[in-house]
Design a protein around this motif. Structure first.
Motif, PDB file in Angstrom:
ATOM      1  N   HIS A  45       0.815  -1.218   0.000  1.00  0.00           N
ATOM      2  CA  HIS A  45       0.000   0.000   0.000  1.00  0.00           C
ATOM      3  C   HIS A  45       0.843   1.260   0.000  1.00  0.00           C
ATOM      4  CE1 HIS A  45      -3.720  -2.193   0.502  1.00  0.00           C
ATOM      5  NE2 HIS A  45      -3.155  -2.895   1.466  1.00  0.00           N
ATOM      6  N   ARG A  46       1.990   1.188   0.637  1.00  0.00           N
ATOM      7  CA  ARG A  46       2.867   2.368   0.721  1.00  0.00           C
ATOM      8  C   ARG A  46       4.105   2.159  -0.140  1.00  0.00           C
ATOM      9  NH1 ARG A  46       4.248   3.085   6.591  1.00  0.00           N
ATOM     10  NH2 ARG A  46       3.248   1.111   6.981  1.00  0.00           N
ATOM     11  N   PRO A  47       4.613   3.240  -0.724  1.00  0.00           N
ATOM     12  CA  PRO A  47       5.844   3.100  -1.518  1.00  0.00           C
ATOM     13  C   PRO A  47       7.049   2.810  -0.629  1.00  0.00           C
ATOM     14  CG  PRO A  47       5.098   5.394  -1.469  1.00  0.00           C
ATOM     15  CD  PRO A  47       4.082   4.596  -0.732  1.00  0.00           C
ATOM     16  N   TYR A  48       8.047   2.185  -1.220  1.00  0.00           N
ATOM     17  CA  TYR A  48       9.299   1.893  -0.534  1.00  0.00           C
ATOM     18  C   TYR A  48      10.304   2.967  -0.909  1.00  0.00           C
ATOM     19  CZ  TYR A  48       7.324  -2.856  -0.195  1.00  0.00           C
ATOM     20  OH  TYR A  48       6.526  -3.947   0.045  1.00  0.00           O
ATOM     21  N   GLY A  50      13.999   4.881  -1.039  1.00  0.00           N
ATOM     22  CA  GLY A  50      15.439   4.707  -0.925  1.00  0.00           C
ATOM     23  C   GLY A  50      16.051   3.601  -1.758  1.00  0.00           C
ATOM     24  N   LYS A  51      17.351   3.736  -1.945  1.00  0.00           N
ATOM     25  CA  LYS A  51      18.125   2.813  -2.769  1.00  0.00           C
ATOM     26  C   LYS A  51      18.194   1.409  -2.175  1.00  0.00           C
ATOM     27  CE  LYS A  51      21.139   6.315  -4.816  1.00  0.00           C
ATOM     28  NZ  LYS A  51      22.536   6.727  -5.033  1.00  0.00           N
ATOM     29  N   ALA A  52      18.361   1.302  -0.877  1.00  0.00           N
ATOM     30  CA  ALA A  52      18.482  -0.025  -0.260  1.00  0.00           C
ATOM     31  C   ALA A  52      17.219  -0.845  -0.490  1.00  0.00           C
ATOM     32  CB  ALA A  52      18.773   0.104   1.239  1.00  0.00           C
ATOM     33  N   ALA A  53      16.059  -0.219  -0.352  1.00  0.00           N
ATOM     34  CA  ALA A  53      14.791  -0.937  -0.525  1.00  0.00           C
ATOM     35  C   ALA A  53      14.623  -1.407  -1.962  1.00  0.00           C
ATOM     36  CB  ALA A  53      13.618  -0.053  -0.107  1.00  0.00           C
ATOM     37  N   ILE A  54      14.862  -0.541  -2.912  1.00  0.00           N
ATOM     38  CA  ILE A  54      14.641  -0.937  -4.304  1.00  0.00           C
ATOM     39  C   ILE A  54      15.616  -2.021  -4.731  1.00  0.00           C
ATOM     40  CG2 ILE A  54      16.050   0.878  -5.376  1.00  0.00           C
ATOM     41  CD1 ILE A  54      13.939   0.969  -7.621  1.00  0.00           C
ATOM     42  N   LYS A  55      16.857  -1.939  -4.280  1.00  0.00           N
ATOM     43  CA  LYS A  55      17.828  -2.980  -4.644  1.00  0.00           C
ATOM     44  C   LYS A  55      17.421  -4.322  -4.043  1.00  0.00           C
ATOM     45  CE  LYS A  55      21.513  -0.831  -3.282  1.00  0.00           C
ATOM     46  NZ  LYS A  55      22.896  -0.417  -3.015  1.00  0.00           N
ATOM     47  N   LEU A  56      16.963  -4.314  -2.810  1.00  0.00           N
ATOM     48  CA  LEU A  56      16.526  -5.536  -2.152  1.00  0.00           C
ATOM     49  C   LEU A  56      15.324  -6.154  -2.872  1.00  0.00           C
ATOM     50  CD1 LEU A  56      16.613  -7.549   0.209  1.00  0.00           C
ATOM     51  CD2 LEU A  56      15.242  -5.914   1.512  1.00  0.00           C
ATOM     52  N   VAL A  57      14.319  -5.344  -3.175  1.00  0.00           N
ATOM     53  CA  VAL A  57      13.126  -5.840  -3.842  1.00  0.00           C
ATOM     54  C   VAL A  57      13.466  -6.385  -5.228  1.00  0.00           C
ATOM     55  CG1 VAL A  57      10.906  -5.177  -4.857  1.00  0.00           C
ATOM     56  CG2 VAL A  57      11.514  -4.378  -2.570  1.00  0.00           C
ATOM     57  N   LEU A  58      14.243  -5.627  -5.997  1.00  0.00           N
ATOM     58  CA  LEU A  58      14.543  -6.050  -7.363  1.00  0.00           C
ATOM     59  C   LEU A  58      15.417  -7.298  -7.401  1.00  0.00           C
ATOM     60  CD1 LEU A  58      14.991  -2.584  -9.088  1.00  0.00           C
ATOM     61  CD2 LEU A  58      13.032  -4.139  -9.244  1.00  0.00           C
ATOM     62  N   LYS A  59      16.374  -7.386  -6.504  1.00  0.00           N
ATOM     63  CA  LYS A  59      17.213  -8.589  -6.461  1.00  0.00           C
ATOM     64  C   LYS A  59      16.361  -9.810  -6.097  1.00  0.00           C
ATOM     65  CE  LYS A  59      21.642 -10.359  -5.441  1.00  0.00           C
ATOM     66  NZ  LYS A  59      22.301 -10.385  -6.720  1.00  0.00           N
ATOM     67  N   THR A  60      15.451  -9.636  -5.155  1.00  0.00           N
ATOM     68  CA  THR A  60      14.602 -10.741  -4.725  1.00  0.00           C
ATOM     69  C   THR A  60      13.623 -11.150  -5.825  1.00  0.00           C
ATOM     70  OG1 THR A  60      14.802 -10.000  -2.440  1.00  0.00           O
ATOM     71  CG2 THR A  60      13.021 -11.545  -2.931  1.00  0.00           C
ATOM     72  N   VAL A  61      12.938 -10.176  -6.414  1.00  0.00           N
ATOM     73  CA  VAL A  61      11.946 -10.514  -7.438  1.00  0.00           C
ATOM     74  C   VAL A  61      12.617 -11.146  -8.651  1.00  0.00           C
ATOM     75  CG1 VAL A  61      11.782  -8.370  -8.800  1.00  0.00           C
ATOM     76  CG2 VAL A  61       9.744  -9.759  -8.401  1.00  0.00           C
ATOM     77  N   ASN A  62      13.854 -10.791  -8.902  1.00  0.00           N
ATOM     78  CA  ASN A  62      14.571 -11.379 -10.026  1.00  0.00           C
ATOM     79  C   ASN A  62      14.851 -12.867  -9.798  1.00  0.00           C
ATOM     80  OD1 ASN A  62      15.548 -10.982 -12.630  1.00  0.00           O
ATOM     81  ND2 ASN A  62      17.613 -10.551 -11.940  1.00  0.00           N
ATOM     82  N   THR A  63      14.813 -13.311  -8.540  1.00  0.00           N
ATOM     83  CA  THR A  63      14.956 -14.746  -8.265  1.00  0.00           C
ATOM     84  C   THR A  63      13.595 -15.438  -8.170  1.00  0.00           C
ATOM     85  OG1 THR A  63      15.028 -14.456  -5.861  1.00  0.00           O
ATOM     86  CG2 THR A  63      17.140 -14.371  -7.034  1.00  0.00           C
ATOM     87  N   GLN A 141      10.840   0.112   4.729  1.00  0.00           N
ATOM     88  CA  GLN A 141      10.254   1.352   5.241  1.00  0.00           C
ATOM     89  C   GLN A 141      11.269   2.492   5.281  1.00  0.00           C
ATOM     90  OE1 GLN A 141       7.011   1.494   5.393  1.00  0.00           O
ATOM     91  NE2 GLN A 141       7.058  -0.660   4.838  1.00  0.00           N
ATOM     92  N   GLY A 142      12.445   2.263   4.698  1.00  0.00           N
ATOM     93  CA  GLY A 142      13.463   3.321   4.650  1.00  0.00           C
ATOM     94  C   GLY A 142      14.479   3.238   5.759  1.00  0.00           C
ATOM     95  N   GLY A 143      14.477   2.152   6.525  1.00  0.00           N
ATOM     96  CA  GLY A 143      15.432   1.986   7.620  1.00  0.00           C
ATOM     97  C   GLY A 143      16.795   1.549   7.123  1.00  0.00           C
ATOM     98  N   PRO A 144      17.705   1.265   8.036  1.00  0.00           N
ATOM     99  CA  PRO A 144      19.067   0.893   7.658  1.00  0.00           C
ATOM    100  C   PRO A 144      19.110  -0.433   6.914  1.00  0.00           C
ATOM    101  CG  PRO A 144      18.737   0.615  10.030  1.00  0.00           C
ATOM    102  CD  PRO A 144      17.491   1.274   9.474  1.00  0.00           C
ATOM    103  N   ALA A 145      20.112  -0.549   6.053  1.00  0.00           N
ATOM    104  CA  ALA A 145      20.247  -1.714   5.186  1.00  0.00           C
ATOM    105  C   ALA A 145      21.268  -2.712   5.717  1.00  0.00           C
ATOM    106  CB  ALA A 145      20.635  -1.269   3.785  1.00  0.00           C
ATOM    107  N   SER A 146      21.479  -2.762   7.002  1.00  0.00           N
ATOM    108  CA  SER A 146      22.532  -3.616   7.573  1.00  0.00           C
ATOM    109  C   SER A 146      22.281  -5.104   7.364  1.00  0.00           C
ATOM    110  CB  SER A 146      22.682  -3.323   9.070  1.00  0.00           C
ATOM    111  OG  SER A 146      21.468  -3.578   9.733  1.00  0.00           O
TER     112      SER A 146
END
Length: 148
Positions: A45-48, A50-63, A141-146
């Motif tokens: 429902h809400r956009p994600y 920052g860079k960390a979120a988009i990289k995580l989502v795209l890497k995951t969806v690509n698998t 949600q825009g938090g740290p990417a640790s």
């Protein structure tokens, strides 16, 4: 109505996007992304932010996607956006979708929005991504990417 081409910088970014996607090298996306990028998922429902979120989502969806293929693209009238039409499968469910990318003046991706149909494909995608993304809720949600 006259359709313009993407700017040279946006065309360069789009070519790099296709190459990175092919290799599933989302960790190399940083130079292509605006600092204030927003990703809009077809299942959230809400956009994600920052860079960390988009990289995580795209890497995951690509698998998660099987047989992913882009097969058409459309450029917006103002030349600042492109729509990439794709098909894929998730757990045997066929789906079609679009990636809508808007570029800033420097050709960096400012917005990345995904839409998917039919409902059965969207549900399969939501279920599989939900399982894989649950541990990363703070990043989305825009938090740290640790943990990424």
């Amino acid at each position: 109505m006259q359709v313009r081409q993407l700017s040279s910088a946006a065309r360069h970014t789009l070519a790099a996007w296709h190459e990175i996607l092919q290799r599933n090298a989302m960790e190399e996306l940083d130079p292509l992304l605006a600092d204030d990028i927003v990703f809009r998922s077809p299942v959230a429902h809400r956009p994600y932010p920052g860079k960390a979120a988009i990289k995580l989502v795209l890497k995951t969806v690509n698998t998660v996607f099987e047989d992913f293929t882009y097969y058409r693209s459309f450029v917006s009238e103002d030349g600042s956006s492109v729509v990439l039409e794709f098909s894929a499968k998730v757990n045997g469910k066929q789906l079609k979708g679009i990636d809508m990318l808007r570029f800033d003046a420097q050709g960096k991706i400012l917005e990345f929005e995904v839409m998917v149909r039919p409902l059965s494909g969207l549900q399969a995608l939501a279920e599989e991504m939900g399982k894989r993304m649950a541990p990363y809720a703070a990043v989305l949600q825009g938090g740290p990417a640790s943990n990424v």
